[in-house]
Structures are given as C-alpha cells and as structure tokens.
Design a protein around this motif. Structure first.
Motif, PDB file in Angstrom:
ATOM      1  N   ILE A   1       6.519 -12.121  13.480  1.00  0.00           N
ATOM      2  CA  ILE A   1       6.964 -12.309  12.097  1.00  0.00           C
ATOM      3  C   ILE A   1       5.774 -12.285  11.141  1.00  0.00           C
ATOM      4  O   ILE A   1       5.823 -11.668  10.064  1.00  0.00           O
ATOM      5  CB  ILE A   1       7.741 -13.633  11.965  1.00  0.00           C
ATOM      6  CG1 ILE A   1       9.073 -13.539  12.731  1.00  0.00           C
ATOM      7  CG2 ILE A   1       8.011 -13.958  10.496  1.00  0.00           C
ATOM      8  CD1 ILE A   1       9.818 -14.845  12.809  1.00  0.00           C
ATOM      9  N   VAL A   2       4.685 -12.939  11.529  1.00  0.00           N
ATOM     10  CA  VAL A   2       3.501 -13.011  10.665  1.00  0.00           C
ATOM     11  C   VAL A   2       2.858 -11.637  10.500  1.00  0.00           C
ATOM     12  O   VAL A   2       2.440 -11.251   9.396  1.00  0.00           O
ATOM     13  CB  VAL A   2       2.480 -14.014  11.231  1.00  0.00           C
ATOM     14  CG1 VAL A   2       1.167 -13.957  10.448  1.00  0.00           C
ATOM     15  CG2 VAL A   2       3.049 -15.432  11.181  1.00  0.00           C
ATOM     16  N   THR A   3       2.764 -10.879  11.581  1.00  0.00           N
ATOM     17  CA  THR A   3       2.055  -9.589  11.540  1.00  0.00           C
ATOM     18  C   THR A   3       2.968  -8.392  11.321  1.00  0.00           C
ATOM     19  O   THR A   3       2.483  -7.260  11.272  1.00  0.00           O
ATOM     20  CB  THR A   3       1.277  -9.371  12.857  1.00  0.00           C
ATOM     21  OG1 THR A   3       2.208  -9.319  13.966  1.00  0.00           O
ATOM     22  CG2 THR A   3       0.285 -10.501  13.105  1.00  0.00           C
ATOM     23  N   TYR A   4       4.260  -8.623  11.155  1.00  0.00           N
ATOM     24  CA  TYR A   4       5.200  -7.509  11.109  1.00  0.00           C
ATOM     25  C   TYR A   4       4.909  -6.484  10.005  1.00  0.00           C
ATOM     26  O   TYR A   4       5.074  -5.271  10.236  1.00  0.00           O
ATOM     27  CB  TYR A   4       6.640  -8.012  10.969  1.00  0.00           C
ATOM     28  CG  TYR A   4       7.647  -6.902  11.119  1.00  0.00           C
ATOM     29  CD1 TYR A   4       7.974  -6.400  12.379  1.00  0.00           C
ATOM     30  CD2 TYR A   4       8.237  -6.308  10.005  1.00  0.00           C
ATOM     31  CE1 TYR A   4       8.872  -5.354  12.523  1.00  0.00           C
ATOM     32  CE2 TYR A   4       9.136  -5.268  10.139  1.00  0.00           C
ATOM     33  CZ  TYR A   4       9.445  -4.791  11.404  1.00  0.00           C
ATOM     34  OH  TYR A   4      10.316  -3.755  11.541  1.00  0.00           O
ATOM     35  N   PRO A   5       4.508  -6.894   8.789  1.00  0.00           N
ATOM     36  CA  PRO A   5       4.186  -5.866   7.786  1.00  0.00           C
ATOM     37  C   PRO A   5       3.144  -4.863   8.253  1.00  0.00           C
ATOM     38  O   PRO A   5       3.189  -3.683   7.873  1.00  0.00           O
ATOM     39  CB  PRO A   5       3.676  -6.702   6.600  1.00  0.00           C
ATOM     40  CG  PRO A   5       4.406  -8.002   6.734  1.00  0.00           C
ATOM     41  CD  PRO A   5       4.454  -8.254   8.219  1.00  0.00           C
ATOM     42  N   LEU A   6       2.208  -5.293   9.095  1.00  0.00           N
ATOM     43  CA  LEU A   6       1.223  -4.362   9.644  1.00  0.00           C
ATOM     44  C   LEU A   6       1.886  -3.366  10.582  1.00  0.00           C
ATOM     45  O   LEU A   6       1.522  -2.185  10.618  1.00  0.00           O
ATOM     46  CB  LEU A   6       0.132  -5.137  10.385  1.00  0.00           C
ATOM     47  CG  LEU A   6      -0.696  -6.124   9.560  1.00  0.00           C
ATOM     48  CD1 LEU A   6      -1.681  -6.862  10.452  1.00  0.00           C
ATOM     49  CD2 LEU A   6      -1.428  -5.410   8.436  1.00  0.00           C
ATOM     50  N   ASP A   7       2.853  -3.837  11.347  1.00  0.00           N
ATOM     51  CA  ASP A   7       3.589  -2.950  12.254  1.00  0.00           C
ATOM     52  C   ASP A   7       4.383  -1.919  11.470  1.00  0.00           C
ATOM     53  O   ASP A   7       4.442  -0.736  11.840  1.00  0.00           O
ATOM     54  CB  ASP A   7       4.514  -3.794  13.135  1.00  0.00           C
ATOM     55  CG  ASP A   7       5.149  -2.987  14.266  1.00  0.00           C
ATOM     56  OD1 ASP A   7       4.595  -1.926  14.609  1.00  0.00           O
ATOM     57  OD2 ASP A   7       6.183  -3.417  14.794  1.00  0.00           O
ATOM     58  N   LEU A   8       5.003  -2.354  10.389  1.00  0.00           N
ATOM     59  CA  LEU A   8       5.778  -1.427   9.557  1.00  0.00           C
ATOM     60  C   LEU A   8       4.880  -0.365   8.928  1.00  0.00           C
ATOM     61  O   LEU A   8       5.203   0.834   8.953  1.00  0.00           O
ATOM     62  CB  LEU A   8       6.507  -2.201   8.461  1.00  0.00           C
ATOM     63  CG  LEU A   8       7.335  -1.352   7.484  1.00  0.00           C
ATOM     64  CD1 LEU A   8       8.515  -0.718   8.199  1.00  0.00           C
ATOM     65  CD2 LEU A   8       7.814  -2.198   6.313  1.00  0.00           C
ATOM     66  N   THR A   9       3.737  -0.774   8.380  1.00  0.00           N
ATOM     67  CA  THR A   9       2.825   0.194   7.775  1.00  0.00           C
ATOM     68  C   THR A   9       2.281   1.158   8.828  1.00  0.00           C
ATOM     69  O   THR A   9       2.107   2.351   8.562  1.00  0.00           O
ATOM     70  CB  THR A   9       1.656  -0.514   7.067  1.00  0.00           C
ATOM     71  OG1 THR A   9       0.943  -1.339   8.009  1.00  0.00           O
ATOM     72  CG2 THR A   9       2.148  -1.391   5.942  1.00  0.00           C
ATOM     73  N   LYS A  10       2.041   0.664  10.031  1.00  0.00           N
ATOM     74  CA  LYS A  10       1.582   1.524  11.120  1.00  0.00           C
ATOM     75  C   LYS A  10       2.604   2.606  11.422  1.00  0.00           C
ATOM     76  O   LYS A  10       2.253   3.790  11.560  1.00  0.00           O
ATOM     77  CB  LYS A  10       1.326   0.667  12.364  1.00  0.00           C
ATOM     78  CG  LYS A  10       0.915   1.464  13.599  1.00  0.00           C
ATOM     79  CD  LYS A  10       1.302   0.735  14.864  1.00  0.00           C
ATOM     80  CE  LYS A  10       2.795   0.713  15.056  1.00  0.00           C
ATOM     81  NZ  LYS A  10       3.207   0.192  16.376  1.00  0.00           N
TER      82      LYS A  10
ATOM     83  N   TYR B   1       1.256   8.361   1.950  1.00  0.00           N
ATOM     84  CA  TYR B   1       0.399   7.186   1.848  1.00  0.00           C
ATOM     85  C   TYR B   1      -1.004   7.490   2.352  1.00  0.00           C
ATOM     86  O   TYR B   1      -1.226   8.389   3.150  1.00  0.00           O
ATOM     87  CB  TYR B   1       0.977   6.028   2.678  1.00  0.00           C
ATOM     88  CG  TYR B   1       2.341   5.577   2.239  1.00  0.00           C
ATOM     89  CD1 TYR B   1       2.569   5.083   0.964  1.00  0.00           C
ATOM     90  CD2 TYR B   1       3.419   5.624   3.118  1.00  0.00           C
ATOM     91  CE1 TYR B   1       3.823   4.649   0.570  1.00  0.00           C
ATOM     92  CE2 TYR B   1       4.681   5.198   2.739  1.00  0.00           C
ATOM     93  CZ  TYR B   1       4.872   4.706   1.462  1.00  0.00           C
ATOM     94  OH  TYR B   1       6.111   4.278   1.085  1.00  0.00           O
ATOM     95  N   ARG B   2      -1.961   6.666   1.880  1.00  0.00           N
ATOM     96  CA  ARG B   2      -3.336   6.770   2.329  1.00  0.00           C
ATOM     97  C   ARG B   2      -3.824   5.395   2.753  1.00  0.00           C
ATOM     98  O   ARG B   2      -4.025   4.519   1.925  1.00  0.00           O
ATOM     99  CB  ARG B   2      -4.236   7.311   1.193  1.00  0.00           C
ATOM    100  CG  ARG B   2      -3.911   8.717   0.735  1.00  0.00           C
ATOM    101  CD  ARG B   2      -4.232   9.750   1.808  1.00  0.00           C
ATOM    102  NE  ARG B   2      -3.948  11.116   1.353  1.00  0.00           N
ATOM    103  CZ  ARG B   2      -4.085  12.183   2.116  1.00  0.00           C
ATOM    104  NH1 ARG B   2      -4.487  12.057   3.363  1.00  0.00           N
ATOM    105  NH2 ARG B   2      -3.801  13.370   1.645  1.00  0.00           N
ATOM    106  N   GLY B   3      -4.026   5.202   4.041  1.00  0.00           N
ATOM    107  CA  GLY B   3      -4.577   3.961   4.532  1.00  0.00           C
ATOM    108  C   GLY B   3      -3.561   2.842   4.655  1.00  0.00           C
ATOM    109  O   GLY B   3      -2.469   2.895   4.089  1.00  0.00           O
ATOM    110  N   MET B   4      -3.936   1.806   5.410  1.00  0.00           N
ATOM    111  CA  MET B   4      -3.036   0.692   5.677  1.00  0.00           C
ATOM    112  C   MET B   4      -2.685  -0.070   4.406  1.00  0.00           C
ATOM    113  O   MET B   4      -1.512  -0.349   4.133  1.00  0.00           O
ATOM    114  CB  MET B   4      -3.671  -0.253   6.692  1.00  0.00           C
ATOM    115  CG  MET B   4      -2.793  -1.424   7.101  1.00  0.00           C
ATOM    116  SD  MET B   4      -3.659  -2.586   8.174  1.00  0.00           S
ATOM    117  CE  MET B   4      -4.806  -3.324   6.985  1.00  0.00           C
ATOM    118  N   LEU B   5      -3.707  -0.425   3.618  1.00  0.00           N
ATOM    119  CA  LEU B   5      -3.461  -1.199   2.405  1.00  0.00           C
ATOM    120  C   LEU B   5      -2.636  -0.411   1.400  1.00  0.00           C
ATOM    121  O   LEU B   5      -1.687  -0.936   0.794  1.00  0.00           O
ATOM    122  CB  LEU B   5      -4.788  -1.634   1.775  1.00  0.00           C
ATOM    123  CG  LEU B   5      -4.685  -2.524   0.538  1.00  0.00           C
ATOM    124  CD1 LEU B   5      -3.946  -3.814   0.875  1.00  0.00           C
ATOM    125  CD2 LEU B   5      -6.080  -2.840  -0.014  1.00  0.00           C
TER     126      LEU B   5
END
Length: 274
Positions: free
Chosen positions: A43-52, A67-71
């Motif tokens: 749950i905490v890291t899920y936004p990173l998984d979605l962006t990946k 998009y360009r890059g994770m951020l």
C-alpha cells in the motif's frame, strides 16, 4: 532503467523458522504476519508500482512516449487522473500478496527444512538457501499470477480512458470475469512464464546479495551490525534484484496488458520470445 519493487519476507521467514520446528499455530501466525507486512509495504509503495507499469507500457508498438521518468509519470497521473488514481489496482495487488508472500514463506520453509535439510551443525548451506528461495518464489508467483494480470489491466485503465479508448475493466471482479470470458480459466495465467522468471531472479538477487553486502559493509567500513547496516545491505539487495528482474518484468507487463479476443488469441505478443 525503471526498477521492480518487491517486499522481502523470505529472509524474515528464514530467521523465524531457524529457532524451532513450526507447529500449526506457528505456521498460521507466520503466514498471517507475512501477509500483513507485505500488504502494508504494498500500500505504501504502490504508486511506484503504478508508475513503473505505465513506463513499461509506453512506447509499445512505436507509440509516442507520454511520460518521462518516474517523478514525471507520478505527477502526470496525479494531474490528469487525480491523486487517488495512483492507487488504482491496489486491491488485486493486496490479493497477490495474500497468495504470494504467504505461499513463498511456506514453500521456502518446507523445501529448506523437509527436502534439503540442515547441516550437521544446525546451519543451512548457501546453495540450499538459494535453491529453496528460487523454487519457493517461482511456485508462489505461479499461483499468484492471475492477480498480477488483473492488477496490470487495472493500472492501465486510467491511461486508456484519457486516450478515448473504451472501458476494458471497471474493478477486480469485472476484470476477472472478462479475462475468463475471453480466454477461459487458462487465460488467467497469461504472461506467467516471464512472471515466474522474474520472481526467481528477484529471489536469487535477494539471496546472493544481502549476505555479501552485509559482510563487505562490516569488514570494509567502520559500521557495526546494527539497523543502519541492515538497511544498506537491504538496499543493495533490492537494487541487484531489480536489475535482474526488470527485463522479465517488462515482458510480463506487456503480455498482460495486450488485448485478447475470445478464444485467447493475442494481438501482438505470443510468448516471452515474441
């Protein structure tokens, strides 16, 4: 290079099981705690998984990179779709850990204790831990693969709607029934080969890197055996695991995202090689 995040409960399961022979109560307790820890981390890291996932899909078939890059990806999703969309698909991700994390811990202990066995001095050889981790991770990922398929399709739904494409899935249950309708029960395991390969490589990276990194930190730096050392060793382990597992993860994501017509025939990718 975009990296794959994976919660590492195999090491904790190894330490927890080393001191006793687990009974039924201990087994269920460890299964429950493993799933709880993995769920919180997910749950905490899920936004990173979605962006990946979004970054892995863009550029497919020669399409323009949005998009360009994770951020930039995370900010773009929040602006265009809403901040809450950063957690779109988190439900099947939680289901995945209920299956994957608990089964990996259980399979690992079974393989290590019952099949491979301890050394005469009560310790476990490195090669036994490596084999146990690889096999346990692969088996658990195979069982959890349908939840990954549902998660990937839900993660891409926001992008599809912005592009004016028709709604493909509305929620986890709708995704499940749609997949079964189009490809049968076997369709739930679409992309399982690179998915299992990725899990095996991630577990291999964890097992081979953590102890080595920790040993080098303790012998080559002034740091002692404390949480800082464990954190640094874990970071090294995660980095190596991500590098090893990312190619298979990209293949898995693209295979799971592609459209299937009824009968299970895909439009673009037919296997890990094509």
């Amino acid at each position: 290079m975009e990296m794959t995040l994976e919660t590492d409960d195999a090491e904790d399961a190894d330490e927890a099981a080393a001191g006793d022979d687990s009974g039924s109560e201990s087994f269920f307790f460890k299964y429950f705690m493993s799933c709880c820890a993995a769920t919180i981390a997910e749950i905490v890291t899920y936004p990173l998984d979605l962006t990946k996932t979004r970054l892995q899909i863009q550029g497919e078939g020669g399409s323009h990179a949005h998009y360009r890059g994770m951020l930039g990806t995370a900010v773009g999703i929040a602006k265009e779709e809403g901040v809450q969309r950063l957690w779109q698909g988190v439900t099947p991700a939680i289901y995945r850990h209920i299956v994957y994390s608990g089964c990996r811990m259980s399979f690992y202990e079974l393989i290590r204790n019952q099949l491979l066995g301890r050394n005469p001095d009560g310790t476990f050889a490195f090669w036994k831990a490596a084999i146990g981790g690889l096999v346990a991770g692969a088996l658990a990922q195979f069982l959890a693969s349908p939840t990954d398929l549902i998660k990937v399709q839900m993660q891409m739904e926001g992008r599809r709607r912005l592009e004016g494409k028709p709604v493909r899935v509305r929620n986890s249950w709708h995704a499940f029934t749609t997949i079964v309708h189009e490809g049968g029960v076997k369709g739930l395991w679409r992309g399982w080969v690179p998915n299992v390969q990725r899990a095996a490589l991630v577990n291999l990276g964890d097992l081979t890197t953590y102890d080595t990194a920790k040993h080098l930190i303790l012998t080559k730096t002034p740091l002692k055996d404390n949480p800082v050392t464990h954190t640094l060793a874990s970071a090294c382990s995660g980095l190596v695991s991500a590098i090893l597992g990312t190619p298979a993860d990209v293949v898995k994501t693209r295979m799971m995202n592609q459209h299937y017509v009824k009968g299970g025939n895909c439009i673009r990718h037919h296997s890990i090689a094509y």
